[in-house]
Write a protein that holds these residues in place. Sequence first.
Motif, short mmCIF file in Angstrom:
data_model
loop_
_atom_site.label_atom_id
_atom_site.label_comp_id
_atom_site.label_asym_id
_atom_site.label_seq_id
_atom_site.Cartn_x
_atom_site.Cartn_y
_atom_site.Cartn_z
N THR A 349 145.94 41.08 22.70
CA THR A 349 146.08 42.25 21.74
C THR A 349 147.68 42.59 22.14
O THR A 349 148.30 42.59 23.20
N THR A 376 146.60 42.48 27.19
CA THR A 376 147.37 43.08 26.17
C THR A 376 148.77 43.21 26.65
O THR A 376 149.16 43.25 27.72
N MET A 385 144.15 50.69 25.03
CA MET A 385 144.59 49.20 24.99
C MET A 385 144.37 48.58 26.47
O MET A 385 144.01 47.54 26.69
#
Length: 613
Positions: A349, A376, A385
């Motif tokens: 991500t 991430t 996140m």
Amino acid sequence: MCGIVGAVSQHNIVPILVQGLQRLEYRGYDSCGVAVHQAGELRRSRSTARVAELRQQIDTDGVVSGTGIAHTRWATHGAPAVHNAHPHFSSGRIALVHNGIIENHDELRAELQAKGYVFESQTDTEVIAHLIAHLYDGDLYDAVQRATLQLQGAYAIAVFSRDEPQRVVGAREGSPLILGVGLPEDGGANYLASDAMALAGVTDRIVYLEEGDVVDVQLGKFWISARQADGRFQPVQREVKIVHAHTGAAELGPYRHYMQKEIFEQPRAISDTLEGVEGITPELFGDSAYRIFKEIDRVLILACGTSYYSGSTAKYWLESIAKIPTSVEIASEYRYRDSVPDPRTLVVTISQSGETADTLAALKHARSLGMTHTLTICNVATSAMVRECELAYITRAGVEVGVASTKAFTTQLAGLFLLTLALAQVRGTVSAEAEAMHLKAMRHLPVALQAVLALEPQVVAWAEAFARKENALFLGRGLHYPIALEGALKLKEISYIHAEAYPAGELKHGPLALVTSDMPVVTVAPNDALLEKLKSNLQEVRARGGELFVFADADTRIENSEGVHVIRMPEHYGALSPILHVVPLQLLAYHTACARGTDVDKPRNLAKSVTVE
């Protein structure tokens, strides 16, 4: 996106509430407001102007209190108008602010109207206020817990009651909310906020609330409960972390706007992001990275907006250097389609804030499909996140105030290139010599970026011509096609000129029909393997009377001529060329917006941190 600040104190907390809103202004908003418990009643001030005007209104209204909540709103349900601005009241005793979107608000509204509640706004938020008022029987903490069981969607809320002074209750699901624990000298003050930056200089003791948490904030004490699978709430302990939030995002210094400042901060941001990288090693991404990298066969990148374009660039690197199949998905689409999961996938991500709602939801969806290896690339070490992923690389762009991302994008690219090299090392697809060459080039990036920034005067001259246009076309090939997409996005975000980007080879398959003398065509032209193909595409544009604006490497032999304007890049930079080529596109968008007189740092209809779906 929207911002929340709340506080309970023995002293007047209104200045702290307003100061918190000002620190959250960079996220974007259409209206703002403050509500307090004053003389046994609820009082509020709301405005569709800036927070500075709200402060004047508060002074005029004489709003003073030790208990209150404040909000900046980016409109979703209902137009940007005072009656839709937060805080919302119910029954003269409940005041509430809310970030997020309640998906079942229509059904709840109908039920509450049938019970006699009158709605004064078009917002989904007012539904929550009336629902809590309906459930309230003297214990606000209990009423909020019961109300959250009926809410579907995403929310972070802060609410207080006329009947319980010095008490604010918060809850979160799918939208960030933090608890700020007051310092001993504060006399028992405690705080709520959607972002630690709102409390910078007030307290550095932060509790990050988790999904389903409800928090009861009082003088000198607080309680947190977590919703269980059966709908009951269980008391929990959450770690108090010391977080030094940055307040200095931001002195403008010699710059006209934050966006310009942040463009020129990119050499420093890249340097900071690479600080401590002595060599390429999987452990740059976490202690378990080597094991995880050995267990994966492919990469899935999930991101939105500018971050999606950085992921699209990384796909070229990952497949050409690390030789690993890579797909890039728009996060907001990924979880709503049938896909084929593979447990040997590394889910990556990308998010500046680490709180992007669509990307967080896509991450959870991927995990639910059995893809548990997650990483991430993020600019905020304390974000959701980072907490949700096994591995992380924290970029060090610093606070980015301008809504249109610049330094966050280039530092994401730097982090993704490090990931490429680490995966290539583990997979044995890069030699030690090539790895050393790439790392040397990365360390030279800050100097190379300074040379690109020196092109600003030439870009300013182009911007004067662009400011008179209403449409533009951006072209790139291969590795630089996502950079063309990013350039078009920047132009449309802040100048409001309609812009599209295409792979240059696609011109003859449709976009060429748009080309006239009124359509400027911006081209990214590095000296790579596709240069000669690109030159043919440029000739197609000129043959139709199109006017070309070309950012070309010095040795491309593309010359200025009638209808062809060329700015020469200082040097060709191989695989890292996208990091350099995006900078003049940022400058072009910025100076075009300045020439058109738009609000560069806060473009209309947009928000910095997109925390709603």
